[in-house]
Design a protein around this motif. Structure first.
Motif, PDB file in Angstrom:
ATOM      1  N   HIS A 322       3.507  -2.461  -0.757  1.00 57.88           N
ATOM      2  CA  HIS A 322       4.761  -0.977  -0.981  1.00 57.88           C
ATOM      3  C   HIS A 322       4.207  -0.561   0.044  1.00 57.88           C
ATOM      4  O   HIS A 322       3.373  -0.637   0.819  1.00 57.88           O
ATOM      5  CB  HIS A 322       5.447  -1.127  -2.156  1.00 57.88           C
ATOM      6  CG  HIS A 322       5.720  -1.872  -2.959  1.00 57.88           C
ATOM      7  ND1 HIS A 322       6.891  -2.609  -2.743  1.00 57.88           N
ATOM      8  CD2 HIS A 322       4.655  -2.653  -3.797  1.00 57.88           C
ATOM      9  CE1 HIS A 322       6.902  -3.180  -3.584  1.00 57.88           C
ATOM     10  NE2 HIS A 322       5.928  -4.208  -4.335  1.00 57.88           N
ATOM     11  N   GLU A 337       3.721   2.063  -8.742  1.00 53.59           N
ATOM     12  CA  GLU A 337       3.191   0.878  -8.190  1.00 53.59           C
ATOM     13  C   GLU A 337       2.428   0.766  -7.012  1.00 53.59           C
ATOM     14  O   GLU A 337       1.039   0.411  -6.702  1.00 53.59           O
ATOM     15  CB  GLU A 337       4.131  -0.507  -8.098  1.00 53.59           C
ATOM     16  CG  GLU A 337       3.555  -1.661  -7.491  1.00 53.59           C
ATOM     17  CD  GLU A 337       4.635  -3.018  -7.141  1.00 53.59           C
ATOM     18  OE1 GLU A 337       5.500  -2.791  -7.248  1.00 53.59           O
ATOM     19  OE2 GLU A 337       3.981  -3.975  -6.252  1.00 53.59           O
ATOM     20  N   HIS A 390       0.039  -6.229  -6.164  1.00 57.87           N
ATOM     21  CA  HIS A 390       0.770  -5.171  -6.866  1.00 57.87           C
ATOM     22  C   HIS A 390       0.700  -5.329  -8.255  1.00 57.87           C
ATOM     23  O   HIS A 390      -0.029  -5.679  -8.932  1.00 57.87           O
ATOM     24  CB  HIS A 390       2.324  -6.361  -6.362  1.00 57.87           C
ATOM     25  CG  HIS A 390       2.778  -6.940  -4.979  1.00 57.87           C
ATOM     26  ND1 HIS A 390       4.062  -6.480  -4.350  1.00 57.87           N
ATOM     27  CD2 HIS A 390       2.580  -7.138  -4.337  1.00 57.87           C
ATOM     28  CE1 HIS A 390       3.755  -6.558  -2.987  1.00 57.87           C
ATOM     29  NE2 HIS A 390       3.328  -7.124  -2.665  1.00 57.87           N
ATOM     30  N   ALA A 391       2.106  -4.158  -8.393  1.00 54.30           N
ATOM     31  CA  ALA A 391       2.330  -4.256 -10.117  1.00 54.30           C
ATOM     32  C   ALA A 391       3.511  -4.711 -10.721  1.00 54.30           C
ATOM     33  O   ALA A 391       4.215  -4.298  -9.561  1.00 54.30           O
ATOM     34  CB  ALA A 391       1.303  -2.782 -10.691  1.00 54.30           C
TER      35      ALA A 391
HETATM   36 ZN   LIG Z   1       5.439  -5.304  -5.825  1.00 56.27          ZN
END
Ligand SMILES: [Zn+2]
Length: 493
Positions: A322, A337, A390-391
């Motif tokens: 992101h 995130e 990622h989260a």
């Molecule tokens: Zn993500």
């Protein structure tokens, strides 16, 4: 006579509208004529019929002469007001109550020449006026399709909508002007990307007086938050200036770095203008594959069959997910995130560099980056492995869901397992397993690649830990250790 001319003008207007080749000048001319004509004491046209279809949120009106409806949203109570200029109702006020989110429709004579339709929404509801669709079946028959009303979070200020050809300027000209939201280099630094909030046009040329390359964007304004691209030494651009030239025009002025040729300006989408940047051949080998290389030390992993960069060191791509306008998942207390994974990713890269690995970040700051440039960077740099960070999120109503998930596709399984085990051991995060998934960045990369979901921003335990910088450092160390261990195993050490 005036009426006849008016009608033919409307017919002409509609044919222009249909052909969608309607230049601004004609539009202004038409608006001026239109205003004059509406003001003239012409024979009044009438509203012949109307019908509101509640299940489709659609209003249908028929008039006996051409009309151009206008809409606005008014608050307290929230109601959509549709004016029919030049139309006389010719009968008493109509007021109908309904059961849906549009709870009543009233039609009355607003002034001598304007019929007004007021659609009142149920308390607490609002709708997005820009999503109202006006469809002229003929100039006398309109379908006005409303977006589904939504429960409002805050009260909506009145907004005027111009139900016109979307590209035409209108009296609400300010809201029609695109905001230049970002001017950035892409992941592999071979393009400058100018992103706007709405459709834009551009012209480009060398500005001889400034000795800079000039791209002019219109109609556009610089948004308050826009910053120029991050320019490091060794990058393809040495200087970028952003200027508001006049109320409608933004100039992006570019000085390429030595040895860089400016290529074509393109417009891949209505809201995006790109400038190609080409490095002259002699300078290419040194820097091109490593736009954000942060490297020191000699490789700890000595003799191996794993791919290496031209300088002999192994390349690892760290890909924080992101960024920029895309926050990724948003969790408890607004935890985002994009910020968590950037911090962890940066620290993984630093750890790897200490071990002599050439760690490249797809993004090293809060920027918008598509998936494809991330993949391209991995491919072009001949990376040994690709690690996306990622989260996770599920729902704010599920704080009980916490834990680590590591994904791979194809050749990334061993890498996924090694990283996963290291993170479990070093952080104590819950175990949700190693899984196979067809994520874009995993499928499109040719080297072993994994995607680590470090925890749930919506999870009670994970969110509080991920908010803690010390925990993020622990997480980063664990991921870095997993990568190193995998590379050493793969190298047979
Ligand atoms: Zn993500």
């Amino acid at each position: 006579m005036v009426v006849k001319f008016f009608a033919s003008l409307i017919r002409w207007f509609n044919s222009q509208q249909q052909s969608r080749r309607f230049d601004q000048f004609s539009y202004f001319l038409l608006v001026s004529l239109f205003s004059i004509l509406v003001a003239a004491p012409a024979k009044a046209a009438r509203l012949e019929s109307w019908r509101f279809n509640a299940s489709q949120n659609q209003l249908e009106i028929t008039t006996d002469e051409g009309v151009q409806p206008k809409a606005q949203l008014v608050s307290d109570p929230t109601r959509l007001v549709i004016d029919l200029p030049g139309i006389v109702l010719g009968r008493p006020v109509i007021n109908e109550s309904m059961s849906g989110t549009v709870r009543s429709v009233r039609i009355g004579q607003f002034d001598r020449n304007t019929t007004r339709i007021v659609m009142e929404l149920a308390p607490g509801y609002t709708l997005e006026p820009s999503q109202i669709k006006f469809r002229g079946i003929t100039d006398r028959r309109w379908l006005i399709k409303l977006p589904t009303p939504q429960l409002a979070s805050t009260s909506t200020p009145p907004i005027v909508v111009a139900p016109k050809v979307p590209t035409a300027p209108s009296r609400s000209a300010e809201s029609e002007i695109a905001a230049i939201e970002s001017v950035e280099l892409n992941g592999s630094s071979n393009q400058l990307m100018i992103q706007a909030s709405k459709p834009i046009r551009y012209t480009s040329r060398w500005d001889r007086s400034l000795a800079l390359y000039r791209i002019e964007i219109s109609p556009a304004q610089l948004s308050n938050s826009v910053k120029g691209p991050q320019l490091g030494s060794g990058g393809p651009i040495s200087r970028v200036k952003l200027r508001q030239e006049n109320s409608q025009t933004v100039a992006v002025l570019i000085q390429p770095a030595t040895g860089v040729e400016l290529g074509q300006v393109n417009q891949p989408s209505q809201r995006l203008v790109t400038l190609e940047l080409q490095r002259a051949r002699s300078l290419q080998s040194a820097t091109t594959a490593a736009p954000r290389a942060m490297n020191v030390f000699n490789p700890a992993v000595a003799t191996t069959q794993l791919p290496r960069s031209p300088n002999g060191r192994m390349v690892v791509i760290i890909d924080p997910g992101h960024g920029g306008p895309d926050p990724g998942a948003i969790g408890i207390n607004g935890l985002q995130e994009k910020g968590i994974v950037l911090d962890i990713g940066n620290q993984v890269a630093v750890s790897l560099q200490r071990q002599g690995i050439q760690a490249l970040l797809t993004r090293a700051d809060d920027r918008d980056l598509d998936l494809d440039p991330r993949v391209q960077m991995a491919e072009q740099s001949n990376a040994a492995v690709f690690v996306s960070i990622h989260a996770n999120s599920i729902s704010l109503s599920r704080p009980d869901v916490n834990g680590l998930e590591t994904y791979y596709y194809d050749s990334g399984r061993g890498l996924a397992q090694t990283i996963h085990q290291n993170v479990l051991q070093l952080t104590g995060v819950g175990d949700r397993g190693v899984r196979k998934a067809r994520f874009y960045v995993l499928r499109k990369t040719s080297m072993p690649s994994v995607l680590v979901e470090v925890g749930f921003v919506t999870g009670r335990d994970d969110a509080s830990r991920l908010s803690n910088p010390a925990y993020r450092t622990q997480m980063a160390d664990a991921i870095a250790r997993g990568i190193l261990q995998y590379l050493q195993q793969a190298a047979g050490l």
